[in-house]
Design a protein around this motif. Structure first.
Motif, mmCIF file in Angstrom:
data_model
loop_
_atom_site.group_PDB
_atom_site.id
_atom_site.type_symbol
_atom_site.label_atom_id
_atom_site.label_comp_id
_atom_site.label_asym_id
_atom_site.label_seq_id
_atom_site.Cartn_x
_atom_site.Cartn_y
_atom_site.Cartn_z
ATOM 1 N N GLY A 169 51.510 37.857 33.647
ATOM 2 C CA GLY A 169 51.326 39.286 33.849
ATOM 3 C C GLY A 169 50.783 39.678 35.207
ATOM 4 O O GLY A 169 50.643 40.862 35.507
ATOM 5 N N ARG A 170 50.488 38.690 36.059
ATOM 6 C CA ARG A 170 49.946 38.982 37.383
ATOM 7 C C ARG A 170 50.972 38.603 38.449
ATOM 8 O O ARG A 170 51.732 37.651 38.273
ATOM 9 N N CYS A 171 50.951 39.344 39.535
ATOM 10 C CA CYS A 171 51.784 38.994 40.684
ATOM 11 C C CYS A 171 50.904 38.227 41.662
ATOM 12 O O CYS A 171 49.896 38.760 42.154
ATOM 13 N N VAL A 172 51.233 36.975 41.909
ATOM 14 C CA VAL A 172 50.440 36.129 42.802
ATOM 15 C C VAL A 172 51.334 35.625 43.936
ATOM 16 O O VAL A 172 52.309 34.916 43.700
ATOM 17 N N LEU A 173 50.996 36.002 45.163
ATOM 18 C CA LEU A 173 51.704 35.535 46.346
ATOM 19 C C LEU A 173 50.735 34.684 47.165
ATOM 20 O O LEU A 173 49.577 34.507 46.770
ATOM 21 N N SER A 174 51.179 34.154 48.287
ATOM 22 C CA SER A 174 50.305 33.280 49.068
ATOM 23 C C SER A 174 50.622 33.374 50.549
ATOM 24 O O SER A 174 51.657 33.910 50.943
ATOM 25 N N ALA A 187 38.518 43.130 47.226
ATOM 26 C CA ALA A 187 39.167 42.126 46.365
ATOM 27 C C ALA A 187 38.166 41.036 45.998
ATOM 28 O O ALA A 187 37.467 40.511 46.876
ATOM 29 N N ASP A 188 38.078 40.702 44.734
ATOM 30 C CA ASP A 188 37.182 39.634 44.303
ATOM 31 C C ASP A 188 37.688 38.283 44.797
ATOM 32 O O ASP A 188 38.896 38.086 44.970
ATOM 33 N N GLU A 246 36.692 31.061 33.535
ATOM 34 C CA GLU A 246 36.517 32.395 32.960
ATOM 35 C C GLU A 246 37.861 33.104 32.879
ATOM 36 O O GLU A 246 38.782 32.805 33.649
ATOM 37 N N GLU A 247 37.961 34.044 31.957
ATOM 38 C CA GLU A 247 39.173 34.852 31.861
ATOM 39 C C GLU A 247 39.183 35.869 33.000
ATOM 40 O O GLU A 247 38.150 36.464 33.329
ATOM 41 N N LEU A 248 40.330 36.077 33.604
ATOM 42 C CA LEU A 248 40.432 36.999 34.724
ATOM 43 C C LEU A 248 40.504 38.443 34.244
ATOM 44 O O LEU A 248 41.037 38.736 33.172
ATOM 45 N N ASP A 249 39.964 39.329 35.071
ATOM 46 C CA ASP A 249 39.958 40.758 34.765
ATOM 47 C C ASP A 249 41.313 41.352 35.142
ATOM 48 O O ASP A 249 41.730 41.284 36.309
ATOM 49 N N ALA A 250 42.000 41.937 34.170
ATOM 50 C CA ALA A 250 43.333 42.498 34.419
ATOM 51 C C ALA A 250 43.302 43.620 35.452
ATOM 52 O O ALA A 250 44.297 43.889 36.126
ATOM 53 N N GLY A 251 42.156 44.292 35.610
ATOM 54 C CA GLY A 251 42.068 45.407 36.540
ATOM 55 C C GLY A 251 41.598 45.033 37.929
ATOM 56 O O GLY A 251 41.454 45.910 38.795
#
Length: 326
Positions: free
Chosen positions: A141-146, A221-222, A106-111
């Motif tokens: 466009g997303r900041c993803v850390l781990s 958070a989802d 699925e496409e992720l929700d930008a919000g």
């Protein structure tokens, strides 16, 4: 349907398998690129053995000086997330070696803010590592850390490598801090899954893992389930009698076995499937029904992970390979 290769300036297709590198159907991987991949992967996975070897020979002054120089690097702060590091050509050869591919259901929700829960850890979480090198392409466009095992940040060069990829120690305070500014990825099973390699089935450790569920509820958070098909076949570890010892101390001890009996990852395909987000309503830590909501969300997530696996296993050639959630 599969897409051979997706340039960075093209929108990510939903529901289609995308190969991270251009596939060479007739020629296969170039010998020199395979050599680069194998030699660097060997150093990466065998690095703890190499450090142990160096420590044994610390009586020799040059080796002692080398050890002091290596371990001193752990004491210095390291930049968290260095995008240029992800562009190293070495990582291209790694992804090509494993024929790394991925799909978003699925496409992720930008919000929305996400906790990305990845499975399985395997003996080494190679799938999550490869995914980490493609964050700008897969999550534009997303900041993803781990977050990762704290012991990794006490190992020379591992600390620098994982920090540059945006990874930090997996404690509650750090997790909370990262989640306030970014999506956070975590390999949920951790060290507990290292010995869970079986010929006839996939097995993940989730039944007792609720820390990420609590963080999702407390922050609203989802949850985004991810499965790396093939990751459990990359390396093996033994003897299995060390499993409980490793889980209690949260360390990895054992003999790594891969290609040719060496601690070299086997050349197997890895297919990352990003499932459907599990929506989460925020519930405060001090709420009287917090634990009840944790249990409910945990069951919901388990069902979604099982569904993700069952719906996609045939595409990977594992139609008859079941997933067991331990």
């Amino acid at each position: 349907m599969a897409v051979d290769f997706l340039p960075e300036n093209v929108k990510l297709p939903v529901g289609q398998r995308v190969y991270s590198e251009k596939k060479m159907e007739h020629e296969g991987m170039k010998p020199h690129r395979r050599l680069v991949a194998m030699s660097t992967l060997f150093v990466y996975t065998a690095w703890p053995y190499i450090l142990m070897f160096l420590l044994i020979f610390s009586w020799w002054r040059p080796v002692l000086i080398l050890n002091l120089a290596l371990y001193s690097t752990v004491l210095f702060p390291t930049k968290v997330f260095w995008p240029e590091f992800l562009n190293m050509s070495m990582f291209n050869t790694w992804r090509e070696y494993f024929s790394f591919s991925y799909k978003f259901e699925e496409e992720l929700d930008a919000g929305s803010r996400y906790i990305i829960a990845e499975f399985p850890h395997g003996t080494y979480p190679v799938g999550p590592l490869l995914a980490g090198t493609l964050i700008p392409r897969m999550f534009p466009g997303r900041c993803v850390l781990s977050v990762g095992a704290s012991v990794l940040f006490r190992i020379p060069l591992y600390k620098q490598m994982f920090s540059w990829m945006g990874c930090q120690p997996a404690d509650r305070k750090t997790f909370q801090s990262l989640l306030e500014k970014a999506d956070v990825a975590a390999v949920v099973g951790g060290v507990g899954e290292m010995f869970m390699q079986y010929e006839e089935k996939e097995q993940v450790l989730l039944g007792s893992r609720k820390g990420f569920i609590k963080m999702a509820l407390a922050n609203g958070a989802d949850l985004l389930p991810v499965y790396h098909f093939g990751n459990s076949r990359v390396l093996s570890i033994g003897p299995r009698s060390l499993m409980n010892f490793c889980r209690r101390l949260r360390i990895s001890v054992g003999i790594l076995v891969g290609r040719w009996g060496l601690p070299l990852p086997r050349e197997v395909p890895i297919y990352m499937v990003v499932g459907r987000p599990v929506k989460v309503e925020k519930v405060g830590w001090d709420s009287p029904n917090f634990q009840e909501k944790v249990n409910e969300l945990h069951e919901k997530f388990k069902k979604e992970l099982q569904r993700l696996y069952e719906d996609n296993k045939a595409d990977f050639g594992w139609a008859k390979r079941p997933l067991v959630i331990a």
